[in-house]
Design a protein around this motif. Structure first.
Motif, mmCIF file in Angstrom:
data_model
loop_
_atom_site.group_PDB
_atom_site.id
_atom_site.type_symbol
_atom_site.label_atom_id
_atom_site.label_comp_id
_atom_site.label_asym_id
_atom_site.label_seq_id
_atom_site.Cartn_x
_atom_site.Cartn_y
_atom_site.Cartn_z
ATOM 1 N N LEU A 284 9.939 -3.916 7.280
ATOM 2 C CA LEU A 284 8.760 -4.774 7.292
ATOM 3 C C LEU A 284 9.080 -6.248 7.538
ATOM 4 N N THR A 285 10.219 -6.719 7.021
ATOM 5 C CA THR A 285 10.487 -8.153 7.101
ATOM 6 C C THR A 285 11.481 -8.526 8.198
ATOM 7 N N ASP A 286 12.245 -7.556 8.691
ATOM 8 C CA ASP A 286 13.201 -7.836 9.760
ATOM 9 C C ASP A 286 12.805 -7.147 11.063
ATOM 10 N N VAL A 287 12.723 -5.812 11.027
ATOM 11 C CA VAL A 287 12.485 -5.075 12.266
ATOM 12 C C VAL A 287 11.089 -5.344 12.817
ATOM 13 N N ASN A 288 10.084 -5.322 11.970
ATOM 14 C CA ASN A 288 8.709 -5.508 12.448
ATOM 15 C C ASN A 288 8.503 -6.878 13.098
ATOM 16 N N PRO A 289 8.899 -7.998 12.455
ATOM 17 C CA PRO A 289 8.740 -9.292 13.136
ATOM 18 C C PRO A 289 9.548 -9.387 14.430
ATOM 19 N N ILE B 107 0.836 -1.203 0.000
ATOM 20 C CA ILE B 107 0.000 0.000 0.000
ATOM 21 C C ILE B 107 0.868 1.249 0.000
ATOM 22 N N LEU B 108 1.920 1.271 0.828
ATOM 23 C CA LEU B 108 2.804 2.432 0.853
ATOM 24 C C LEU B 108 3.434 2.684 -0.513
ATOM 25 N N LEU B 109 3.906 1.640 -1.170
ATOM 26 C CA LEU B 109 4.501 1.806 -2.486
ATOM 27 C C LEU B 109 3.472 2.324 -3.486
ATOM 28 N N LEU C 58 8.491 5.988 6.957
ATOM 29 C CA LEU C 58 7.113 5.851 7.432
ATOM 30 C C LEU C 58 6.798 4.411 7.818
ATOM 31 N N ALA C 59 7.495 3.460 7.207
ATOM 32 C CA ALA C 59 7.321 2.055 7.591
ATOM 33 C C ALA C 59 7.952 1.778 8.949
ATOM 34 N N LEU C 60 9.113 2.380 9.199
ATOM 35 C CA LEU C 60 9.840 2.110 10.436
ATOM 36 C C LEU C 60 9.270 2.872 11.625
ATOM 37 N N TYR C 61 8.759 4.066 11.407
ATOM 38 C CA TYR C 61 8.352 4.942 12.507
ATOM 39 C C TYR C 61 7.394 4.283 13.508
ATOM 40 N N PRO C 62 6.299 3.652 13.085
ATOM 41 C CA PRO C 62 5.393 3.054 14.091
ATOM 42 C C PRO C 62 6.059 1.951 14.917
ATOM 43 N N ILE C 63 6.981 1.215 14.318
ATOM 44 C CA ILE C 63 7.669 0.167 15.069
ATOM 45 C C ILE C 63 8.493 0.792 16.187
ATOM 46 N N LEU D 25 13.926 1.111 -1.162
ATOM 47 C CA LEU D 25 13.230 -0.176 -1.153
ATOM 48 C C LEU D 25 13.887 -1.144 -0.177
ATOM 49 N N GLN D 26 15.228 -1.116 -0.110
ATOM 50 C CA GLN D 26 15.916 -1.982 0.835
ATOM 51 C C GLN D 26 15.484 -1.674 2.264
ATOM 52 N N TRP D 27 15.441 -0.384 2.629
ATOM 53 C CA TRP D 27 15.059 -0.023 3.992
ATOM 54 C C TRP D 27 13.583 -0.291 4.258
ATOM 55 N N LEU D 28 12.760 -0.120 3.236
ATOM 56 C CA LEU D 28 11.340 -0.466 3.398
ATOM 57 C C LEU D 28 11.203 -1.943 3.726
ATOM 58 N N MET D 29 11.890 -2.797 2.963
ATOM 59 C CA MET D 29 11.799 -4.235 3.197
ATOM 60 C C MET D 29 12.413 -4.617 4.541
ATOM 61 N N GLN D 30 13.510 -3.975 4.921
ATOM 62 C CA GLN D 30 14.117 -4.301 6.207
ATOM 63 C C GLN D 30 13.166 -3.947 7.350
#
Length: 205
Positions: free
Chosen positions: A104-109, A74-76, A163-168, A97-102
């Motif tokens: 969502l797939t690393d930091v968030n889990p 959705i963000l993309l 914006l992906a990392l901020y809520p985490i 894109l690398q930081w977006l994926m990191q």
């Protein structure tokens, strides 16, 4: 007009923040997961996985309304629709894109497992396992701290990666001791929180 189906989760908050910053016309539709609204036919038609966030873009310029789920997708989509918050090409786009994926797939889990462990939601959790999870999250936060050396945002300019990392970061602010252990990350979070509309959705603790 975009219909935005949401609940009070980090995944939904990053979409809410992105919509606010981009100024895209949208309608917020809360989904009461406790009441099972995510499993009702009208919502399953938008996201068969029965999860929020989800959007339905009713832009008349589209061949047909577009239903989309998964916060990263959705963000993309929103960034490309608005032509903002994502470099258009080359190395800057690849790094974003690398930081977006990191995020969502690393930091968030990792952050989710830390939360579950601390609140007794993982059966058989031991102190050693909790320590491993804490250390894994700390490593990812150190990566972000290093990326912010000499620049205001993860890839220089504000992007969907931030914006992906901020809520985490906000949700783990206290148990990860962000302000004390990661000063650049704390300053970065304050910059994101100061953006128009962000604090109204998810302020710093």
């Amino acid at each position: 007009m975009i219909d935005f189906y949401t609940a009070p989760t980090a995944n939904c908050q990053r979409v809410a923040i992105t919509l606010a910053l981009l100024g895209l016309p949208h309608r917020v539709i809360p989904v009461d997961r406790a009441a099972g609204e995510q499993r009702r036919p009208h919502f399953l038609a938008i996201n068969p996985a029965a999860a929020v966030p989800a959007i339905l873009d009713r832009d008349p310029g589209l061949p047909q309304p577009l239903a989309l789920a998964q916060s990263g997708a959705i963000l993309l989509y929103l960034a490309e629709k608005a032509g903002r918050l994502l470099p258009s090409s080359g190395a800057p786009r690849a790094r974003a894109l690398q930081w977006l994926m990191q995020a969502l797939t690393d930091v968030n889990p990792a952050a989710s497992l830390v939360f579950m462990g601390r609140h007794g939601l993982i059966p058989g959790m031991t102190a050693e396992t909790q320590g491993f999870l804490d250390a894994r999250l700390a490593r990812f936060l150190r990566d972000a701290e290093a990326a912010l050396d000499g620049q205001d945002f993860l890839v220089g300019d504000l992007s969907v990666a931030d914006l992906a990392l901020y809520p985490i970061v906000v949700h783990r602010w206290k148990d990860a001791d962000i302000a004390a252990r990661y000063p650049r990350l704390a300053d970065w979070a304050a910059r994101v929180a100061a953006l128009p509309g962000v604090a109204a959705i998810l302020p710093l603790p």
